[in-house]
Design a protein around this motif. Structure first.
Motif, PDB file in Angstrom:
ATOM      1  N   LYS A 288       0.826  -1.213   0.000  1.00 18.04           N
ATOM      2  CA  LYS A 288       0.000   0.000   0.000  1.00 18.04           C
ATOM      3  C   LYS A 288       0.860   1.263   0.000  1.00 18.04           C
ATOM      4  CE  LYS A 288      -3.959  -0.088   0.532  1.00 18.04           C
ATOM      5  NZ  LYS A 288      -5.082  -0.114  -0.429  1.00 18.04           N
ATOM      6  N   GLY A 289       2.181   1.087  -0.189  1.00 17.28           N
ATOM      7  CA  GLY A 289       3.056   2.247  -0.320  1.00 17.28           C
ATOM      8  C   GLY A 289       3.706   2.716   0.960  1.00 17.28           C
ATOM      9  N   ALA A 290       3.643   1.940   2.033  1.00 17.76           N
ATOM     10  CA  ALA A 290       4.233   2.350   3.312  1.00 17.76           C
ATOM     11  C   ALA A 290       5.702   1.967   3.399  1.00 17.76           C
ATOM     12  CB  ALA A 290       3.469   1.725   4.469  1.00 17.76           C
ATOM     13  N   SER A 291       6.488   2.848   4.007  1.00 18.83           N
ATOM     14  CA  SER A 291       7.905   2.593   4.256  1.00 18.83           C
ATOM     15  C   SER A 291       8.223   2.906   5.713  1.00 18.83           C
ATOM     16  CB  SER A 291       8.774   3.465   3.343  1.00 18.83           C
ATOM     17  OG  SER A 291       8.510   3.209   1.978  1.00 18.83           O
ATOM     18  N   ILE A 292       9.326   2.369   6.207  1.00 16.89           N
ATOM     19  CA  ILE A 292       9.750   2.645   7.578  1.00 16.89           C
ATOM     20  C   ILE A 292       9.911   4.157   7.764  1.00 16.89           C
ATOM     21  CG2 ILE A 292      11.554   2.316   9.307  1.00 16.89           C
ATOM     22  CD1 ILE A 292      10.022  -0.217   8.751  1.00 16.89           C
ATOM     23  N   GLY A 293       9.319   4.694   8.842  1.00 22.65           N
ATOM     24  CA  GLY A 293       9.435   6.115   9.141  1.00 22.65           C
ATOM     25  C   GLY A 293       8.349   6.976   8.546  1.00 22.65           C
ATOM     26  N   ASP A 294       7.527   6.418   7.652  1.00 21.61           N
ATOM     27  CA  ASP A 294       6.394   7.180   7.117  1.00 21.61           C
ATOM     28  C   ASP A 294       5.401   7.483   8.239  1.00 21.61           C
ATOM     29  OD1 ASP A 294       7.358   7.146   4.548  1.00 21.61           O
ATOM     30  OD2 ASP A 294       5.974   5.602   3.811  1.00 21.61           O
ATOM     31  N   VAL A 295       4.771   8.660   8.168  1.00 16.59           N
ATOM     32  CA  VAL A 295       3.745   9.033   9.136  1.00 16.59           C
ATOM     33  C   VAL A 295       2.427   9.232   8.389  1.00 16.59           C
ATOM     34  CG1 VAL A 295       3.025  10.642  10.931  1.00 16.59           C
ATOM     35  CG2 VAL A 295       5.467  10.134  10.608  1.00 16.59           C
ATOM     36  N   PHE A 296       1.392   8.556   8.867  1.00 19.56           N
ATOM     37  CA  PHE A 296       0.080   8.591   8.216  1.00 19.56           C
ATOM     38  C   PHE A 296      -0.963   9.212   9.134  1.00 19.56           C
ATOM     39  CE2 PHE A 296       2.222   5.294   5.868  1.00 19.56           C
ATOM     40  CZ  PHE A 296       1.719   5.375   4.580  1.00 19.56           C
TER      41      PHE A 296
ATOM     42  N   ALA B   8     -14.329   7.468  21.267  1.00 24.34           N
ATOM     43  CA  ALA B   8     -14.490   8.864  20.848  1.00 24.34           C
ATOM     44  C   ALA B   8     -15.823   9.061  20.128  1.00 24.34           C
ATOM     45  CB  ALA B   8     -13.331   9.280  19.950  1.00 24.34           C
ATOM     46  N   ASP B   9     -16.169   8.117  19.272  1.00 22.23           N
ATOM     47  CA  ASP B   9     -17.423   8.199  18.535  1.00 22.23           C
ATOM     48  C   ASP B   9     -18.615   8.098  19.485  1.00 22.23           C
ATOM     49  OD1 ASP B   9     -18.781   8.474  16.087  1.00 22.23           O
ATOM     50  OD2 ASP B   9     -19.078   6.320  15.927  1.00 22.23           O
ATOM     51  N   MET B  10     -18.515   7.240  20.486  1.00 25.44           N
ATOM     52  CA  MET B  10     -19.589   7.061  21.453  1.00 25.44           C
ATOM     53  C   MET B  10     -19.943   8.372  22.138  1.00 25.44           C
ATOM     54  SD  MET B  10     -19.642   4.514  24.765  1.00 25.44           S
ATOM     55  CE  MET B  10     -19.512   3.041  23.738  1.00 25.44           C
ATOM     56  N   PHE B  11     -18.907   9.180  22.419  1.00 25.85           N
ATOM     57  CA  PHE B  11     -19.124  10.434  23.141  1.00 25.85           C
ATOM     58  C   PHE B  11     -18.969  11.665  22.245  1.00 25.85           C
ATOM     59  CE2 PHE B  11     -17.918   7.294  26.337  1.00 25.85           C
ATOM     60  CZ  PHE B  11     -19.030   7.375  27.149  1.00 25.85           C
ATOM     61  N   SER B  12     -19.102  11.445  20.921  1.00 26.68           N
ATOM     62  CA  SER B  12     -19.112  12.537  19.939  1.00 26.68           C
ATOM     63  C   SER B  12     -17.936  13.487  20.117  1.00 26.68           C
ATOM     64  CB  SER B  12     -20.437  13.315  20.025  1.00 26.68           C
ATOM     65  OG  SER B  12     -21.529  12.482  19.757  1.00 26.68           O
ATOM     66  N   THR B  13     -16.759  12.909  20.331  1.00 27.04           N
ATOM     67  CA  THR B  13     -15.543  13.705  20.473  1.00 27.04           C
ATOM     68  C   THR B  13     -14.700  13.546  19.212  1.00 27.04           C
ATOM     69  OG1 THR B  13     -15.567  13.293  22.855  1.00 27.04           O
ATOM     70  CG2 THR B  13     -13.527  14.155  21.910  1.00 27.04           C
ATOM     71  N   PRO B  14     -14.436  14.604  18.467  1.00 28.04           N
ATOM     72  CA  PRO B  14     -13.627  14.484  17.254  1.00 28.04           C
ATOM     73  C   PRO B  14     -12.257  13.896  17.572  1.00 28.04           C
ATOM     74  CG  PRO B  14     -14.658  16.651  17.383  1.00 28.04           C
ATOM     75  CD  PRO B  14     -14.877  15.991  18.714  1.00 28.04           C
ATOM     76  N   ALA B  15     -11.774  13.037  16.686  1.00 24.64           N
ATOM     77  CA  ALA B  15     -10.482  12.389  16.917  1.00 24.64           C
ATOM     78  C   ALA B  15      -9.729  12.223  15.614  1.00 24.64           C
ATOM     79  CB  ALA B  15     -10.688  11.030  17.584  1.00 24.64           C
ATOM     80  N   ILE B  16      -8.410  12.404  15.701  1.00 27.51           N
ATOM     81  CA  ILE B  16      -7.532  12.140  14.569  1.00 27.51           C
ATOM     82  C   ILE B  16      -6.468  11.145  15.009  1.00 27.51           C
ATOM     83  CG2 ILE B  16      -7.946  14.378  13.480  1.00 27.51           C
ATOM     84  CD1 ILE B  16      -5.334  15.366  14.544  1.00 27.51           C
ATOM     85  N   PHE B  17      -5.883  10.446  14.043  1.00 25.04           N
ATOM     86  CA  PHE B  17      -5.002   9.325  14.327  1.00 25.04           C
ATOM     87  C   PHE B  17      -3.707   9.494  13.535  1.00 25.04           C
ATOM     88  CE2 PHE B  17      -9.318   8.328  15.132  1.00 25.04           C
ATOM     89  CZ  PHE B  17      -9.307   7.558  16.286  1.00 25.04           C
ATOM     90  N   VAL B  18      -2.608   9.665  14.265  1.00 23.99           N
ATOM     91  CA  VAL B  18      -1.296   9.901  13.668  1.00 23.99           C
ATOM     92  C   VAL B  18      -0.440   8.667  13.924  1.00 23.99           C
ATOM     93  CG1 VAL B  18       0.691  11.449  13.554  1.00 23.99           C
ATOM     94  CG2 VAL B  18      -1.560  12.355  14.209  1.00 23.99           C
ATOM     95  N   LYS B  19      -0.073   7.950  12.878  1.00 28.00           N
ATOM     96  CA  LYS B  19       0.607   6.674  13.026  1.00 28.00           C
ATOM     97  C   LYS B  19       1.902   6.647  12.209  1.00 28.00           C
ATOM     98  CE  LYS B  19      -2.689   5.145  15.611  1.00 28.00           C
ATOM     99  NZ  LYS B  19      -2.499   4.674  17.004  1.00 28.00           N
ATOM    100  N   ALA B  20       3.009   6.279  12.882  1.00 27.61           N
ATOM    101  CA  ALA B  20       4.320   6.216  12.241  1.00 27.61           C
ATOM    102  C   ALA B  20       4.739   4.751  12.087  1.00 27.61           C
ATOM    103  CB  ALA B  20       5.349   6.975  13.066  1.00 27.61           C
ATOM    104  N   VAL B  21       5.286   4.410  10.943  1.00 24.32           N
ATOM    105  CA  VAL B  21       5.559   3.016  10.589  1.00 24.32           C
ATOM    106  C   VAL B  21       6.904   2.553  11.139  1.00 24.32           C
ATOM    107  CG1 VAL B  21       5.895   1.408   8.665  1.00 24.32           C
ATOM    108  CG2 VAL B  21       4.139   3.192   8.525  1.00 24.32           C
ATOM    109  N   THR B  22       6.860   1.544  12.016  1.00 27.51           N
ATOM    110  CA  THR B  22       8.076   0.952  12.577  1.00 27.51           C
ATOM    111  C   THR B  22       8.494  -0.324  11.865  1.00 27.51           C
ATOM    112  OG1 THR B  22       6.681  -0.185  14.189  1.00 27.51           O
ATOM    113  CG2 THR B  22       7.779   1.826  14.927  1.00 27.51           C
ATOM    114  N   ASP B  23       7.544  -1.003  11.247  1.00 28.10           N
ATOM    115  CA  ASP B  23       7.847  -2.291  10.635  1.00 28.10           C
ATOM    116  C   ASP B  23       6.956  -2.507   9.419  1.00 28.10           C
ATOM    117  OD1 ASP B  23       5.404  -4.175  11.773  1.00 28.10           O
ATOM    118  OD2 ASP B  23       6.042  -2.676  13.227  1.00 28.10           O
ATOM    119  N   ILE B  24       7.480  -3.285   8.487  1.00 27.82           N
ATOM    120  CA  ILE B  24       6.735  -3.600   7.272  1.00 27.82           C
ATOM    121  C   ILE B  24       6.118  -4.990   7.439  1.00 27.82           C
ATOM    122  CG2 ILE B  24       6.854  -3.932   4.774  1.00 27.82           C
ATOM    123  CD1 ILE B  24       7.253  -1.035   5.765  1.00 27.82           C
TER     124      ILE B  24
END
Length: 261
Positions: free
Chosen positions: A117-125, A204-220
């Motif tokens: 899917k185009g992910a590499s070590i150190g990429d942040v999504f 977060a959805d249960m309590f209608s709280t907006p949420a974002i998700f920042v994920k950095a790739v450690t392994d393939i």
């Protein structure tokens, strides 16, 4: 995740500046650099937000007009390792929403990525969607509940400004990947795989709280190296990339409303 409905203008409704940000992180290694970056302090015992006996840790402070609370589930009281996984993530997110009333949640952490899917070590999504891949309930409708697919908060301006990558997130309680998990992850169309995100999204959805998700790739995940070995090898370096990305996200949020993101 849709912002909550309210008769009063507020940040979550998009008509007031965001003032309270909750950062949910699974591991101490991921948390402490951000604690130092934002100059957060440990909440003393007499200011404890959490129930007695809970190992959860909270840091807090002010940064660029934002009040930041950073929480992580702490160490397992018996084994002394980070309390990773969906149960700990859901519990600490629930307690934090109830006690701290954040305008916005940032779930930050490391993750496995898929080179297909185009992910590499150190990429942040930034995750556009979150779903589970190990809750198999082969009964009509219950199967959809088990997957628990959710859209995350849309942040088109942030994506454009920070030039972040976007991908779908799949969550399970195991670091490795069984054939059953692999099939479910493919069905989730996931680019990254973690052990907390969909659980945080659920609460977060249960309590209608907006949420974002920042994920950095450690392994393939679909690479040649064993997942655990590659994860440990890259954890410290990738955590630095994660912390840089979270800092940029928080800087962007400062002074803005939810609708500005």
């Amino acid at each position: 995740m849709a912002p909550p409905q309210s008769d009063q203008p507020d940040a979550a409704a998009g008509s007031g500046a965001i003032s309270k940000v909750l950062i949910v992180i699974a591991m101490q290694t991921e948390a402490l650099p951000l604690v130092n970056k934002f100059k957060l302090v440990d909440a003393p015992p007499h200011e404890s937000t959490f129930p007695k006996g809970a190992p959860w840790i909270r840091y807090h402070g002010n940064y660029k007009g934002l009040h930041i609370d950073l929480v992580w589930p702490g160490k397992d009281p018996v084994l002394g390792v980070d309390s990773v996984g969906t149960v700990s993530a859901a519990l600490v997110t629930y307690a934090s929403i109830q006690m701290l009333k954040p305008d916005l949640i940032i779930n930050a952490g490391t993750a496995g990525g898929f080179k297909a899917k185009g992910a590499s070590i150190g990429d942040v999504f930034l995750a556009s969607d979150a779903a589970f891949h190990d809750r198999r309930i082969p009964i009509p409708v219950f199967d959809m509940y088990g997957i628990g697919a959710r859209k995350t908060l849309e942040t088109p301006n942030m994506l454009k400004e920070l030039n972040l990558k976007v991908g779908k997130l799949s969550t399970g309680d195991s670091l490795d990947m069984t054939p059953h998990d692999e099939t479910a992850i493919l069905n989730n169309d996931a680019t990254v795989k973690d052990m907390e995100g969909a659980a945080v999204a659920y609460v977060a959805d249960m309590f209608s709280t907006p949420a974002i998700f920042v994920k950095a790739v450690t392994d393939i995940v679909d690479g040649e190296k064993p997942t655990a070995e590659e994860f440990l090898q890259n954890l410290v370096a990738v955590t630095a990339a994660l912390d840089q990305a979270v800092t940029e996200v928080v800087d962007f949020i400062s002074g803005k409303c939810i609708s500005d993101l």
